[in-house]
Design a protein around this motif. Structure first.
Motif, PDB file in Angstrom:
ATOM      1  N   ALA A  81     -62.260 -18.527 -48.954  1.00 48.46           N
ATOM      2  CA  ALA A  81     -62.256 -16.925 -48.965  1.00 48.46           C
ATOM      3  C   ALA A  81     -62.886 -16.760 -50.735  1.00 48.46           C
ATOM      4  CB  ALA A  81     -60.596 -16.393 -49.298  1.00 48.46           C
ATOM      5  N   TYR A  82     -62.487 -17.538 -51.804  1.00 47.96           N
ATOM      6  CA  TYR A  82     -63.045 -17.356 -52.907  1.00 47.96           C
ATOM      7  C   TYR A  82     -64.763 -17.597 -52.749  1.00 47.96           C
ATOM      8  CZ  TYR A  82     -58.781 -16.903 -55.739  1.00 47.96           C
ATOM      9  OH  TYR A  82     -57.785 -16.536 -56.637  1.00 47.96           O
ATOM     10  N   ILE A  83     -65.153 -18.596 -52.124  1.00 49.20           N
ATOM     11  CA  ILE A  83     -66.582 -18.983 -52.051  1.00 49.20           C
ATOM     12  C   ILE A  83     -67.188 -17.849 -51.346  1.00 49.20           C
ATOM     13  CG2 ILE A  83     -68.228 -20.677 -51.234  1.00 49.20           C
ATOM     14  CD1 ILE A  83     -66.423 -22.850 -52.017  1.00 49.20           C
ATOM     15  N   SER A  84     -66.495 -17.513 -50.188  1.00 48.64           N
ATOM     16  CA  SER A  84     -67.025 -16.421 -49.256  1.00 48.64           C
ATOM     17  C   SER A  84     -67.285 -15.104 -50.210  1.00 48.64           C
ATOM     18  CB  SER A  84     -66.200 -16.009 -48.171  1.00 48.64           C
ATOM     19  OG  SER A  84     -66.549 -14.980 -47.516  1.00 48.64           O
ATOM     20  N   ASP A  85     -66.326 -14.911 -51.032  1.00 47.99           N
ATOM     21  CA  ASP A  85     -66.319 -13.764 -51.873  1.00 47.99           C
ATOM     22  C   ASP A  85     -67.632 -13.862 -52.678  1.00 47.99           C
ATOM     23  OD1 ASP A  85     -64.153 -12.493 -50.765  1.00 47.99           O
ATOM     24  OD2 ASP A  85     -62.791 -13.149 -52.380  1.00 47.99           O
ATOM     25  N   ASP A  86     -67.743 -14.999 -53.483  1.00 44.46           N
ATOM     26  CA  ASP A  86     -68.826 -15.370 -54.275  1.00 44.46           C
ATOM     27  C   ASP A  86     -70.173 -14.749 -53.452  1.00 44.46           C
ATOM     28  OD1 ASP A  86     -67.369 -16.067 -56.226  1.00 44.46           O
ATOM     29  OD2 ASP A  86     -67.841 -18.425 -56.218  1.00 44.46           O
ATOM     30  N   PHE A  87     -70.436 -15.405 -52.411  1.00 45.25           N
ATOM     31  CA  PHE A  87     -71.573 -15.276 -51.541  1.00 45.25           C
ATOM     32  C   PHE A  87     -71.633 -13.853 -51.255  1.00 45.25           C
ATOM     33  CE2 PHE A  87     -71.863 -19.788 -51.806  1.00 45.25           C
ATOM     34  CZ  PHE A  87     -72.926 -20.265 -51.085  1.00 45.25           C
ATOM     35  N   GLY A  88     -70.691 -12.986 -51.078  1.00 46.15           N
ATOM     36  CA  GLY A  88     -70.819 -11.640 -50.784  1.00 46.15           C
ATOM     37  C   GLY A  88     -71.197 -11.063 -52.001  1.00 46.15           C
ATOM     38  N   LEU A  89     -70.751 -11.541 -53.280  1.00 41.14           N
ATOM     39  CA  LEU A  89     -71.334 -10.905 -54.470  1.00 41.14           C
ATOM     40  C   LEU A  89     -72.855 -11.078 -54.577  1.00 41.14           C
ATOM     41  CD1 LEU A  89     -69.722  -9.488 -56.891  1.00 41.14           C
ATOM     42  CD2 LEU A  89     -69.607 -11.765 -58.022  1.00 41.14           C
ATOM     43  N   ILE A  90     -73.178 -12.370 -54.384  1.00 41.67           N
ATOM     44  CA  ILE A  90     -74.481 -12.857 -54.389  1.00 41.67           C
ATOM     45  C   ILE A  90     -75.243 -11.924 -53.252  1.00 41.67           C
ATOM     46  CG2 ILE A  90     -76.374 -14.639 -54.145  1.00 41.67           C
ATOM     47  CD1 ILE A  90     -73.946 -16.410 -55.135  1.00 41.67           C
ATOM     48  N   PHE A  91     -74.978 -11.888 -52.000  1.00 40.82           N
ATOM     49  CA  PHE A  91     -75.646 -11.080 -51.176  1.00 40.82           C
ATOM     50  C   PHE A  91     -75.865  -9.582 -51.701  1.00 40.82           C
ATOM     51  CE2 PHE A  91     -76.141  -8.072 -47.773  1.00 40.82           C
ATOM     52  CZ  PHE A  91     -76.690  -8.887 -46.677  1.00 40.82           C
ATOM     53  N   ASP A  92     -74.858  -8.828 -52.245  1.00 41.32           N
ATOM     54  CA  ASP A  92     -74.850  -7.760 -52.524  1.00 41.32           C
ATOM     55  C   ASP A  92     -75.806  -7.447 -53.898  1.00 41.32           C
ATOM     56  OD1 ASP A  92     -73.264  -6.671 -50.525  1.00 41.32           O
ATOM     57  OD2 ASP A  92     -71.574  -6.647 -51.677  1.00 41.32           O
ATOM     58  N   SER A  93     -75.775  -8.423 -54.774  1.00 41.34           N
ATOM     59  CA  SER A  93     -76.326  -8.254 -55.907  1.00 41.34           C
ATOM     60  C   SER A  93     -78.095  -8.485 -55.497  1.00 41.34           C
ATOM     61  CB  SER A  93     -76.211  -9.528 -56.794  1.00 41.34           C
ATOM     62  OG  SER A  93     -76.731 -10.718 -56.390  1.00 41.34           O
ATOM     63  N   LEU A  94     -78.504  -9.259 -54.760  1.00 42.16           N
ATOM     64  CA  LEU A  94     -79.810  -9.316 -54.348  1.00 42.16           C
ATOM     65  C   LEU A  94     -80.395  -8.202 -53.582  1.00 42.16           C
ATOM     66  CD1 LEU A  94     -79.875 -13.064 -52.747  1.00 42.16           C
ATOM     67  CD2 LEU A  94     -80.837 -12.369 -55.051  1.00 42.16           C
ATOM     68  N   GLN A  95     -79.580  -7.733 -52.472  1.00 38.41           N
ATOM     69  CA  GLN A  95     -79.968  -6.225 -51.913  1.00 38.41           C
ATOM     70  C   GLN A  95     -80.051  -5.095 -53.026  1.00 38.41           C
ATOM     71  OE1 GLN A  95     -80.413  -5.962 -48.732  1.00 38.41           O
ATOM     72  NE2 GLN A  95     -80.381  -8.271 -48.783  1.00 38.41           N
ATOM     73  N   LEU A  96     -79.263  -5.130 -54.165  1.00 35.46           N
ATOM     74  CA  LEU A  96     -79.253  -3.958 -55.098  1.00 35.46           C
ATOM     75  C   LEU A  96     -80.286  -4.166 -56.194  1.00 35.46           C
ATOM     76  CD1 LEU A  96     -75.535  -3.288 -54.833  1.00 35.46           C
ATOM     77  CD2 LEU A  96     -77.200  -1.565 -54.099  1.00 35.46           C
ATOM     78  N   GLY A  97     -80.559  -5.628 -56.390  1.00 36.04           N
ATOM     79  CA  GLY A  97     -81.568  -5.851 -57.331  1.00 36.04           C
ATOM     80  C   GLY A  97     -80.948  -5.974 -58.659  1.00 36.04           C
ATOM     81  N   ILE A  98     -79.588  -6.465 -58.596  1.00 37.13           N
ATOM     82  CA  ILE A  98     -78.865  -6.709 -59.801  1.00 37.13           C
ATOM     83  C   ILE A  98     -78.731  -8.290 -60.258  1.00 37.13           C
ATOM     84  CG2 ILE A  98     -76.341  -6.644 -60.476  1.00 37.13           C
ATOM     85  CD1 ILE A  98     -75.996  -4.258 -58.799  1.00 37.13           C
ATOM     86  N   THR A  99     -79.030  -8.382 -61.491  1.00 40.84           N
ATOM     87  CA  THR A  99     -78.655  -9.800 -62.198  1.00 40.84           C
ATOM     88  C   THR A  99     -78.253  -9.675 -63.462  1.00 40.84           C
ATOM     89  OG1 THR A  99     -80.248 -11.803 -62.427  1.00 40.84           O
ATOM     90  CG2 THR A  99     -81.293  -9.567 -63.055  1.00 40.84           C
ATOM     91  N   THR A 100     -77.405 -10.773 -63.601  1.00 41.87           N
ATOM     92  CA  THR A 100     -76.701 -10.675 -65.055  1.00 41.87           C
ATOM     93  C   THR A 100     -76.778 -12.241 -65.439  1.00 41.87           C
ATOM     94  OG1 THR A 100     -74.598 -11.301 -64.396  1.00 41.87           O
ATOM     95  CG2 THR A 100     -75.241  -8.847 -64.369  1.00 41.87           C
ATOM     96  N   PRO A 101     -77.002 -12.789 -66.751  1.00 39.08           N
ATOM     97  CA  PRO A 101     -76.874 -14.167 -66.959  1.00 39.08           C
ATOM     98  C   PRO A 101     -75.416 -14.923 -66.665  1.00 39.08           C
ATOM     99  CG  PRO A 101     -77.268 -12.576 -68.966  1.00 39.08           C
ATOM    100  CD  PRO A 101     -76.771 -11.881 -67.810  1.00 39.08           C
ATOM    101  N   TRP A 102     -74.414 -14.081 -66.303  1.00 37.83           N
ATOM    102  CA  TRP A 102     -73.246 -14.985 -65.632  1.00 37.83           C
ATOM    103  C   TRP A 102     -73.571 -15.134 -64.272  1.00 37.83           C
ATOM    104  CZ3 TRP A 102     -69.557 -14.121 -61.999  1.00 37.83           C
ATOM    105  CH2 TRP A 102     -68.274 -15.006 -62.110  1.00 37.83           C
ATOM    106  N   LEU A 103     -74.210 -13.934 -63.437  1.00 33.35           N
ATOM    107  CA  LEU A 103     -74.310 -14.137 -61.990  1.00 33.35           C
ATOM    108  C   LEU A 103     -75.566 -15.283 -61.995  1.00 33.35           C
ATOM    109  CD1 LEU A 103     -74.133 -13.289 -59.065  1.00 33.35           C
ATOM    110  CD2 LEU A 103     -75.945 -11.637 -59.918  1.00 33.35           C
ATOM    111  N   ASP A 104     -76.458 -15.406 -62.763  1.00 29.03           N
ATOM    112  CA  ASP A 104     -77.425 -16.460 -62.636  1.00 29.03           C
ATOM    113  C   ASP A 104     -76.747 -17.735 -62.686  1.00 29.03           C
ATOM    114  OD1 ASP A 104     -79.434 -14.533 -62.482  1.00 29.03           O
ATOM    115  OD2 ASP A 104     -80.054 -14.648 -64.293  1.00 29.03           O
ATOM    116  N   LYS A 105     -75.945 -18.030 -63.437  1.00 24.40           N
ATOM    117  CA  LYS A 105     -75.131 -19.287 -63.828  1.00 24.40           C
ATOM    118  C   LYS A 105     -74.339 -19.587 -62.465  1.00 24.40           C
ATOM    119  CE  LYS A 105     -74.691 -18.820 -68.821  1.00 24.40           C
ATOM    120  NZ  LYS A 105     -73.934 -18.712 -69.876  1.00 24.40           N
ATOM    121  N   LEU A 106     -73.905 -18.473 -62.182  1.00 18.69           N
ATOM    122  CA  LEU A 106     -72.923 -18.717 -60.810  1.00 18.69           C
ATOM    123  C   LEU A 106     -73.879 -19.221 -59.391  1.00 18.69           C
ATOM    124  CD1 LEU A 106     -69.868 -17.560 -59.427  1.00 18.69           C
ATOM    125  CD2 LEU A 106     -71.521 -16.158 -58.378  1.00 18.69           C
ATOM    126  N   ILE A 107     -75.012 -18.676 -59.607  1.00 17.46           N
ATOM    127  CA  ILE A 107     -75.912 -19.084 -58.372  1.00 17.46           C
ATOM    128  C   ILE A 107     -76.573 -20.548 -58.649  1.00 17.46           C
ATOM    129  CG2 ILE A 107     -78.305 -18.574 -57.356  1.00 17.46           C
ATOM    130  CD1 ILE A 107     -77.510 -15.467 -57.889  1.00 17.46           C
TER     131      ILE A 107
END
Length: 120
Positions: A81-107
């Motif tokens: 569930a946690y990893i699925s949530d991460d991947f949903g967060l990444i999916f949404d960030s790509l769709q919306l053009g959002i990036t942050t240093p923390w998100l970049d590290k997560l990816i």
């Protein structure tokens, strides 16, 4: 990017991990607060930008696929569930053009087949 991340979810990634330790490190304030802040920001941006029902459905399908893959490899529904949530967060960030240093590290951690937790 999404396919590349999904391909990193391999048996080797889950063979030598301690799921309980990872879950504890993800629940710690250091990780959890940053994750929640990013999630809340993305949810706000979904309201302001174009985020269609088709995109929402695609995200849910992607998350479901990730959940099933991780559960199959780890046999741990909480971790899946946690990893699925991460991947949903990444999916949404790509769709919306959002990036942050923390998100970049997560990816980047997923790209090297590591499960993000604790201090990134």
């Amino acid at each position: 990017m999404l396919c590349e991340l999904y391909e990193k979810l391999t048996k080797e990634m889950f063979d030598s991990i301690n799921c309980d330790s990872i879950l504890d490190l993800r629940d710690c304030e250091l990780f959890d607060s940053k994750w929640i802040n990013l999630y809340n920001y993305i949810e706000q941006m979904k309201l302001k930008k174009e985020y269609s029902e088709t995109t929402r459905y695609s995200c849910e399908e992607y998350r479901r696929k990730v959940f099933l893959q991780v559960y199959d490899l780890s046999h741990n529904s909480d971790l899946a569930a946690y990893i699925s949530d991460d991947f949903g967060l990444i999916f949404d960030s790509l769709q919306l053009g959002i990036t942050t240093p923390w998100l970049d590290k997560l990816i980047q951690l997923y790209l090297i087949s590591k499960i993000p937790c604790g201090s990134l």
